[in-house]
Design a protein around this motif. Structure first.
Motif, PDB file in Angstrom:
ATOM      1  N   VAL A   9       0.852  -1.196   0.000  1.00  0.00           N
ATOM      2  CA  VAL A   9       0.000   0.000   0.000  1.00  0.00           C
ATOM      3  C   VAL A   9       0.886   1.243   0.000  1.00  0.00           C
ATOM      4  O   VAL A   9       1.729   1.420   0.897  1.00  0.00           O
ATOM      5  CB  VAL A   9      -0.941   0.026   1.224  1.00  0.00           C
ATOM      6  N   LYS A  36       0.785   5.427  -0.110  1.00  0.00           N
ATOM      7  CA  LYS A  36      -0.040   6.632   0.014  1.00  0.00           C
ATOM      8  C   LYS A  36       0.797   7.750   0.640  1.00  0.00           C
ATOM      9  O   LYS A  36       1.441   7.547   1.672  1.00  0.00           O
ATOM     10  CB  LYS A  36      -1.276   6.365   0.873  1.00  0.00           C
ATOM     11  N   LYS A  64       3.172   0.643   3.223  1.00  0.00           N
ATOM     12  CA  LYS A  64       2.788  -0.338   4.234  1.00  0.00           C
ATOM     13  C   LYS A  64       2.553  -1.676   3.546  1.00  0.00           C
ATOM     14  O   LYS A  64       2.336  -1.738   2.331  1.00  0.00           O
ATOM     15  CB  LYS A  64       1.516   0.112   4.964  1.00  0.00           C
ATOM     16  N   ASP A 118       0.417  -5.470   3.584  1.00  0.00           N
ATOM     17  CA  ASP A 118      -0.784  -6.123   4.081  1.00  0.00           C
ATOM     18  C   ASP A 118      -1.077  -7.332   3.206  1.00  0.00           C
ATOM     19  O   ASP A 118      -0.253  -7.726   2.379  1.00  0.00           O
ATOM     20  CB  ASP A 118      -1.965  -5.136   4.069  1.00  0.00           C
ATOM     21  N   SER A 153      -7.435  -7.779   3.036  1.00  0.00           N
ATOM     22  CA  SER A 153      -7.690  -6.568   3.829  1.00  0.00           C
ATOM     23  C   SER A 153      -8.126  -5.389   2.977  1.00  0.00           C
ATOM     24  O   SER A 153      -8.417  -4.313   3.520  1.00  0.00           O
ATOM     25  CB  SER A 153      -6.440  -6.179   4.615  1.00  0.00           C
ATOM     26  N   LEU A 154      -8.157  -5.556   1.662  1.00  0.00           N
ATOM     27  CA  LEU A 154      -8.428  -4.433   0.764  1.00  0.00           C
ATOM     28  C   LEU A 154      -9.650  -3.598   1.155  1.00  0.00           C
ATOM     29  O   LEU A 154      -9.555  -2.365   1.192  1.00  0.00           O
ATOM     30  CB  LEU A 154      -8.579  -4.952  -0.673  1.00  0.00           C
ATOM     31  N   GLU A 166     -10.916  -2.763   3.872  1.00  0.00           N
ATOM     32  CA  GLU A 166     -10.667  -1.896   5.019  1.00  0.00           C
ATOM     33  C   GLU A 166      -9.646  -0.802   4.707  1.00  0.00           C
ATOM     34  O   GLU A 166      -9.527   0.174   5.453  1.00  0.00           O
ATOM     35  CB  GLU A 166     -10.157  -2.712   6.211  1.00  0.00           C
ATOM     36  N   LEU A 167      -8.920  -0.954   3.612  1.00  0.00           N
ATOM     37  CA  LEU A 167      -7.845  -0.024   3.288  1.00  0.00           C
ATOM     38  C   LEU A 167      -8.281   1.100   2.351  1.00  0.00           C
ATOM     39  O   LEU A 167      -7.534   2.053   2.133  1.00  0.00           O
ATOM     40  CB  LEU A 167      -6.686  -0.788   2.637  1.00  0.00           C
ATOM     41  N   LEU A 168      -9.474   1.005   1.820  1.00  0.00           N
ATOM     42  CA  LEU A 168      -9.950   1.980   0.839  1.00  0.00           C
ATOM     43  C   LEU A 168     -10.642   3.164   1.512  1.00  0.00           C
ATOM     44  O   LEU A 168     -11.183   3.027   2.615  1.00  0.00           O
ATOM     45  CB  LEU A 168     -10.928   1.314  -0.133  1.00  0.00           C
TER      46      LEU A 168
END
Length: 420
Positions: free
Chosen positions: A56, A58, A63, A65, A69-70, A72-74
């Protein structure tokens, strides 16, 4: 240009230069390469698609993962755009009486229609533009025959230089899609250096593939399972499906030193009115894969063309984003495309794009991108570098140093657009 038709050509040129992208003709391909060890190229997918690693990126931070988990990451209430093209068994092997093998690789249809989805439904006869292995052993107008089950497929070379092949088959009532599903093989990427196996027919398709016509998979989507898709919905995200039929040009090597001199391939896109409304309503737009990203950006430039130049077909060349004025908002441009569909009384937009994103290009539609890790010195690396900026090097270095798997069957990344 309608807003400046009373001004001199010089004023118009100034306007275009001010609002258009900047194509940096000094960009060198060698500056967008890296060392990719052979053992980092994933030869096969993971047993469980959604267990791949997810890098990830940004705001300059990285990070790590898992793909599960995608959701929860958006960003909250994101809208994700998926490419629902389906890979066809585009490799056909014919054996000559002499024992020589002729490989025919389907590229794009010529007749009865150049529309891929229509061409796949053809019955009895079809003509395709192809690349042909062992071409020197196949004389023009000679016929090759292949039998599989109840199907008898014949191929006749009608244009040696252009690689035009006319196919005919029995039973005539079967569609071309049905015929090649029994006679052809899934075309794996050349960098895998292995023959397609039976399981590739399933693993080299997304779980949401629907419209037949691609000769390569939109590989960012290979990580999705029905469970992940359901979880996206449960977390308040929206999913939209559009189509770009991925062509063999996606593997075309860049043979020039300067990126601007490369000729991009053209691919067919199909977008619905529903897709356009979803873009307008989206709080945050996510592109699942580079093909979805190219489709979304092509829609923006088509809207600009409609506003600036009036009614015309949906065709985006590789250089148009560097010539057309780019000051229109996403909303304004997409509204222009919607107005075109409303005027024509259509629910579907079909076109072609050769859009070419390289550093200096400013993305207008997507806010984040899901994508795999790409080949060194490829146009896809340029696309990623345009999206995240110079940090693409940091991202790839991090992935290499933390055992990520690369290319089509490799791991995934969630990249948020760099702030300009």
């Amino acid at each position: 240009m309608k807003y400046f038709n009373q001004h001199s050509a010089l004023r118009v040129l100034h306007f275009l230069c001010f609002f258009a992208e900047t194509m940096d003709k000094s960009i060198l391909i060698k500056d967008y390469t890296y060392q990719l060890p052979e053992n980092r190229i994933a030869q096969y997918p993971l047993a469980q698609r959604d267990q791949s690693k997810l890098l990830v990126y940004k705001d300059g931070e990285i990070k790590h993962d898992r793909f599960t988990s995608l959701p929860e990451l958006l960003p909250s209430e994101s809208t994700l755009f998926f490419n629902d093209t389906k890979v066809i068994p585009a490799r056909l092997h014919f054996q000559k009486e002499t024992g020589a093998t002729i490989e025919i690789f389907l590229l794009n249809p010529v007749s009865p229609s150049t529309l891929v989805q229509v061409a796949m439904g053809a019955t009895g006869q079809a003509t395709w533009h192809c690349t042909i292995g062992n071409l020197k052993r196949w004389q023009s107008n000679s016929v090759l025959t292949k039998k599989a089950g109840d199907i008898i497929l014949e191929a006749r070379l009608i244009d040696h230089k252009q690689g035009l092949v006319e196919f005919s088959w029995q039973p005539k009532a079967k569609s071309f899609a049905e015929v090649i599903s029994q006679t052809g093989f899934i075309p794996l990427p050349p960098y895998l250096n292995r023959e397609a196996e039976k399981r590739d027919a399933e693993t080299y398709q997304t779980v949401y593939s629907h419209h037949e016509g691609a000769v390569a998979a939109p590989t960012a989507g290979l990580h999705f399972t029905n469970a992940v898709l359901d979880n996206l919905q449960a977390k308040g995200h929206s999913t939209e499906f559009l189509t770009l039929h991925v062509s063999a040009g996606t593997f075309q090597p860049v043979k020039v030193e300067k990126a601007a001199e490369h000729t991009m391939h053209s691919e067919q896109v199909v977008v619905s009115k529903k897709n356009l409304h979803a873009i307008l309503l989206a709080k945050s737009v996510g592109a699942v894969g580079t093909t979805s990203l190219r489709t979304l950006e092509s829609l923006y430039w088509y809207g600009v063309k409609l506003i600036e130049e009036g009614d015309q077909p949906f065709l985006i060349s590789q250089n148009e984003p560097f010539v057309l004025p780019g000051h229109y908002s996403r909303q304004k441009s997409i509204e222009g495309v919607l107005a075109k569909l409303e005027k024509d009384g259509c629910d579907t937009l079909i076109g072609e794009t050769s859009i070419y994103a390289m550093p200096g290009y400013n993305y207008r539609v997507a806010d984040f991108l899901l994508t795999n890790f790409h080949q060194p010195g490829s146009t896809l690396i340029l696309l990623v570098a345009a999206f995240v900026g110079p940090d693409w090097k940091k991202i790839y270095h991090e992935a290499l140093s933390t055992d990520y798997r690369f290319l089509s069957y490799g791991d995934s990344s969630l990249l948020f657009k760099a702030k300009k």
